[in-house]
Scaffold this active site. Sequence first.
Site, PDB file in Angstrom:
ATOM      1  N   ASP A  15      -7.655   5.311  -3.472  1.00 28.33           N
ATOM      2  CA  ASP A  15      -6.715   4.327  -2.943  1.00 28.33           C
ATOM      3  C   ASP A  15      -6.237   3.467  -4.192  1.00 28.33           C
ATOM      4  O   ASP A  15      -6.841   2.485  -4.620  1.00 28.33           O
ATOM      5  CB  ASP A  15      -7.684   3.375  -1.954  1.00 28.33           C
ATOM      6  CG  ASP A  15      -6.694   2.450  -1.163  1.00 28.33           C
ATOM      7  OD1 ASP A  15      -5.666   2.376  -1.616  1.00 28.33           O
ATOM      8  OD2 ASP A  15      -7.175   1.694  -0.370  1.00 28.33           O
TER       9      ASP A  15
ATOM     10  N   HIS B 241      -2.749   0.934   6.815  1.00 26.19           N
ATOM     11  CA  HIS B 241      -2.817   1.117   5.431  1.00 26.19           C
ATOM     12  C   HIS B 241      -2.411   2.538   5.233  1.00 26.19           C
ATOM     13  O   HIS B 241      -2.374   3.146   6.197  1.00 26.19           O
ATOM     14  CB  HIS B 241      -4.457   0.693   5.112  1.00 26.19           C
ATOM     15  CG  HIS B 241      -4.617   0.647   3.779  1.00 26.19           C
ATOM     16  ND1 HIS B 241      -3.900  -0.312   2.613  1.00 26.19           N
ATOM     17  CD2 HIS B 241      -5.185   1.437   2.850  1.00 26.19           C
ATOM     18  CE1 HIS B 241      -4.098  -0.220   1.565  1.00 26.19           C
ATOM     19  NE2 HIS B 241      -5.346   0.814   1.537  1.00 26.19           N
TER      20      HIS B 241
ATOM     21  N   CYS C  24       0.860  -1.220  -0.071  1.00 27.65           N
ATOM     22  CA  CYS C  24       0.052   0.066  -0.044  1.00 27.65           C
ATOM     23  C   CYS C  24       0.772   1.421   0.007  1.00 27.65           C
ATOM     24  O   CYS C  24       0.622   2.281  -0.833  1.00 27.65           O
ATOM     25  CB  CYS C  24      -1.045   0.057   1.236  1.00 27.65           C
ATOM     26  SG  CYS C  24      -0.366  -0.400   2.805  1.00 27.65           S
TER      27      CYS C  24
END
Lengths: 328, 663
Positions: free
Chosen positions: B469, B453, B410
Amino acid sequence: MNSFTLWNKRMLMWLDKRIPSERKFQLGMDSIFIFPSKFGVLFIGLCIGLFILGSNYSNNLLLLLCFFLVSLFLINLTASYSNFSKIQLQIGRIHPIFAGEESTFPIWFSHVSEDESQLPYKGKIYLKRFQQKTHTTFDPAHATNPINLAFGELPRGKHSIPRITVESYYPLGLYRCWTHLKFKGEVIVYPKPLPLSHFPILSGHANSETSGAKSQQGQEDFETLTSYRQGDPMHRIAWKLVAKRQALVSKQFSTPLSETLWLSLNQMPTRNIEEALSYLCWLVNECHKSEVRYGLHLGNTSIEPQNGAAHREACLHALALYPNERSS
Amino acid sequence: MTRTQNRAHLFLSLSLLIITFTLGEPLLLWVQILMACAVAMRLFLFFNVHKHLPSIRTINLLAVLSAIGLAYSGWHLGLLLGMINLLAMGCALKLMTMRRYQDYFGLIVATFFLIFCGFIFQQTPLFTFLYSVTILLLLTSLIYHTAPHARLSHQLKVIGIQCLQALPITALLFLIIPQIEPLWRMPTGKSAETGLSETVTPGDIANLSQSSDLAFRATFSGDIPPPEERYWRALVLEDFDGSTWRISPQRKQAKALNKQLNLGFTPELKGPYYQYEVIAEPVSQPWLYSLDIAQSKDKQLWLSQDYQLQRETGAQGQFKYQVNAYYQSPLYSANAAFDKLLNLQTPNNSNPKTKKWVRSLRQKHTNDADFIHAVKAHFVRGDYRYTLQPIAMPTNAIDTLLFDSQAGFCAHYASAMAFIMREAGIPARMVTGYLGGETRGENYMSVYQYDAHAWVEIWREQTGWQRLDPTALVSPERILHGLEVAVAHENTFLLGSPFSLAKLKDIAWLGQLRDLMENVDYLWSRWLLGFDQEKQVSLFASILGSLSPYRIMALTISTLFCIGILLVAFQYRIWFPKINDPLLHHYHLLIDSMTKKGFHKEKSQAAITYAEAILKQSNDEFAKEFMRLTHLFVQLRYANNANTDKEISAFKQQVKHFKKRFK
């Protein structure tokens, strides 16, 4: 210091009213005092500290622990009282002592020396004289009756038993349970025996009253057997015959020395009454040992010549109480 | 005090040993070793291996050395930890020299304090259990001090009963005594730094992913957001130097200024919201976790202009707060110019390949929306993989990711995405926090450190800050099913801790065990650790109806009364002593009633003689009846060996009857 003794006196007067003397005590509401011990006070301090710590850190577990400790503290109040109130105690037979010897008071605790699991109260018990520091400690689970309480030397005379403080800290040491008990009874303190080296009587001369050929029971020559009477010395029991006849028989001896001695205060080579009494005390003991018949003149009292353990006791008693005569 | 076979000392030593080793991290290793030595010394004494305590001179020397050691190794520990180490060291040294009663009691109190310190650092059920055992050992030590010769089983029974009796009183006190606000600020220790960090150099979050520690729990009253909505914002990183993202220094200054001026930030809110309560595990940093725009009535919390929820300072222990999260409200910028200024910066000479690629793409798509769409499409169509084991990317990490390895996690993707957007002139920033949460029961979810995250927010004039995202494009499983599923193909989930329960939850009973522990932990945190002034007041209100002073007073008095009743009930034997011999007891009652009539019984008098003497003095009915009862008593007492309960109760009845008849 003076005000302290005054306070003690007041306290004793109050205690005499509150816990009058008895032979036997069952501790209860009227006789037990209870207050947090030093550790208990420290423990409360700990709880307060913990409460502040718990609040400042907003920590509920610390607060819970604090309340748990407070609860324990509260529970211990009744728990230690309950334990202490099961104690039963009574005074045993007090034997007379000579001045200069340590006085001991036998105290019997109920249930002590029985099966441990039957013991209704637990924990070390501290015994001491009222308002004094030195104590006797024992654990009822590990002791034998009676508990002898030593109070040190006492002067000649008749003394009532001093107030005794009984303490216990069971179960967690948070509370001190105590009571001040006064037992009925007294201790007789004979004078301290002082050996008199050149006392003429024993060598069989002056001041003695001879009473002819009348033979006296003595130990020189074996004369006859009589049935055992209380007070006969053990060494005169005819043990061989006891085994056969199953009754106690004393051997009687005849003594050619059949003198009767009169002991008196005036004969003593000193002006000091206490010293004189001490000599007399020694003489009584010596006469008793050598089986001489002796009598005692003490001021207005006189004890007729006799011998035997009871006679000796009577004489020593009179010596102990002089000059208060025979009050008991 | 005898020095051999002193069990009070033995139990004290054992509890000191346990507390020293469960305190763990706050204590220095050598202090623990010192304590172990002291305990060993006591054990030697107890088992008569060694007969003498070390001399005072030896201990004094050791004390001086230890003090120097503590001053040297502990000066950087801070006040709280320093004090704890000092206390533990003192305890160890005192244990070696303990001779008098005062030493013993002092040490008991000190051990209690060490346990309190333990509770400051550890509040989980497990540690609470351990500390409770330690307290039991201390109490056992105390009871051995007052009754040294009793059997262990008996001592434990006494202690056990006392503790059980204490519990209801503890509960009453806990509920009734007002929870007060902290009186002053206490020193705090360094708490574990397992949370997110203020800087992200792609690589950090991979380390974090290997921790199965709990981050926080959220209890929802109402709807629970679906998995793809569970973006818990924590930190906003706006400053990028080519490899590391960090909180922008300008933003920090602005925040500090706003805080000083007490300027709150109250954005415009609309639409539905999630209502929930968060219990955060202890972290020393001030940031908190929230879904989108969080609104809280809590005075300790405030929202900064980058929509970051914060509290005053980090604190020891768990932290609880209530939040309403408006998930449909757009995140409009409070100061658009400032935001733009911060979020368009890119370092000049880094990642040249990416820069070139962006320039060419931007030429194709001059419209912002088209450009964003194209970038998204690139991530979806490109051969990008989600992995927890990316290759090292020391320089030009974004170039390496996009054009060489095409594998990352991430933080890598978020970093790349934000960089691309900034290069294209669209304000973008990195947001870190947690994504996901395991739901348990009906309404609460647990979020773990491995749920950490990073994602991107881009700013558009019309819609404000919008979440984007890139991980969702590369690995939709990460969003929908969590990290474990996302990295299932390479089997790297919690690689460092192979026996973690989180990893072994597929084994049925282990999974159940984990669920059970989770639930216990949750209830523990929520109802015990989380019981605060507010809950207490609402409890009062639910008991009393309204909170008038009279009613509160009545409640207090009745609780105190309850405690009093309990205390009396626990020791009812004081008031109702146990009757060991009921037959004799009733006969004594009978004699008492005769004594009242004026017939005194000599101690040596036999029962029958006494009755005969009474009969001689008076020929009344009662004397005859007393004779009859005396005969009955004598027969019961001396004829049979064992009395049945029936006979005794019959005798009791007759005595009662007698007393009533001849008052």
